[in-house]
Design a protein around this motif. Structure first.
Motif, PDB file in Angstrom:
ATOM      1  N   ASN A   1      -4.931  -6.140   3.938  1.00  0.00           N
ATOM      2  CA  ASN A   1      -6.145  -6.518   3.213  1.00  0.00           C
ATOM      3  C   ASN A   1      -5.846  -6.880   1.757  1.00  0.00           C
ATOM      4  OD1 ASN A   1      -7.821  -6.259   5.441  1.00  0.00           O
ATOM      5  ND2 ASN A   1      -8.293  -4.125   5.005  1.00  0.00           N
ATOM      6  N   VAL A   2      -4.953  -6.140   1.121  1.00  0.00           N
ATOM      7  CA  VAL A   2      -4.561  -6.442  -0.261  1.00  0.00           C
ATOM      8  C   VAL A   2      -3.920  -7.833  -0.326  1.00  0.00           C
ATOM      9  CG1 VAL A   2      -2.919  -5.822  -2.088  1.00  0.00           C
ATOM     10  CG2 VAL A   2      -4.334  -4.054  -1.044  1.00  0.00           C
TER      11      VAL A   2
ATOM     12  N   SER B   1       0.855  -1.181   0.000  1.00  0.00           N
ATOM     13  CA  SER B   1       0.000   0.000   0.000  1.00  0.00           C
ATOM     14  C   SER B   1       0.893   1.234   0.000  1.00  0.00           C
ATOM     15  CB  SER B   1      -0.936   0.004   1.212  1.00  0.00           C
ATOM     16  OG  SER B   1      -0.192   0.129   2.411  1.00  0.00           O
TER      17      SER B   1
ATOM     18  N   ALA C   1      -3.203   2.965   8.797  1.00  0.00           N
ATOM     19  CA  ALA C   1      -4.013   2.805   7.580  1.00  0.00           C
ATOM     20  C   ALA C   1      -3.223   2.085   6.489  1.00  0.00           C
ATOM     21  CB  ALA C   1      -4.500   4.165   7.082  1.00  0.00           C
TER      22      ALA C   1
ATOM     23  N   SER D   1      -4.286  -1.521   5.019  1.00  0.00           N
ATOM     24  CA  SER D   1      -4.527  -1.648   3.583  1.00  0.00           C
ATOM     25  C   SER D   1      -3.640  -2.731   2.964  1.00  0.00           C
ATOM     26  CB  SER D   1      -4.280  -0.303   2.899  1.00  0.00           C
ATOM     27  OG  SER D   1      -4.449  -0.425   1.510  1.00  0.00           O
TER      28      SER D   1
END
Length: 112
Positions: A84-85, A40, A77, A81
């Protein structure tokens, strides 16, 4: 009435079920060896995960800690991120490999 033909069919189904179970166990072992990376923030945070969804490594670029960037909520954050990716990539990999085992058939709910 009792039918011996039904028993032989049941035996065949049980044999197939055992073969599928073995294929799934083999798949789990293979997935444990697969390494997937997600990122990210344009690569500022990278996470490496195996096919068992175990996080192997988190890499945070020094740029994140540079003057003006050192913000806890931004770092949180970016990590979230990247996680999750990476998790989504692992899920898709596992789903694709499971589809191969199922002869190209996507079984709903199995790897969703």
């Amino acid at each position: 009435m009792f039918n011996f033909k039904d028993i032989s069919q049941l035996g065949g189904l049980l044999k197939e079920a055992m073969q599928v179970k073995q294929k799934i166990e083999t798949l789990k072992e293979e997935l444990a060896k697969e390494i997937v990376e997600g990122e990210s923030g344009g690569g500022m945070v990278k996470i490496r995960m195996n096919g068992k969804f175990e996080v192997l490594n988190i890499s945070i670029s020094d740029e994140v800690f540079s003057e003006g960037m050192a913000d806890k909520s931004l770092l949180e954050a970016l990590i979230l991120s990247a996680f999750n990716v990476t998790s989504e990539k692992v899920r898709l990999l596992a789903k694709e490999k499971m589809k191969e085992i199922a002869g190209g058939i996507e079984i709903p709910g199995l790897m969703d």
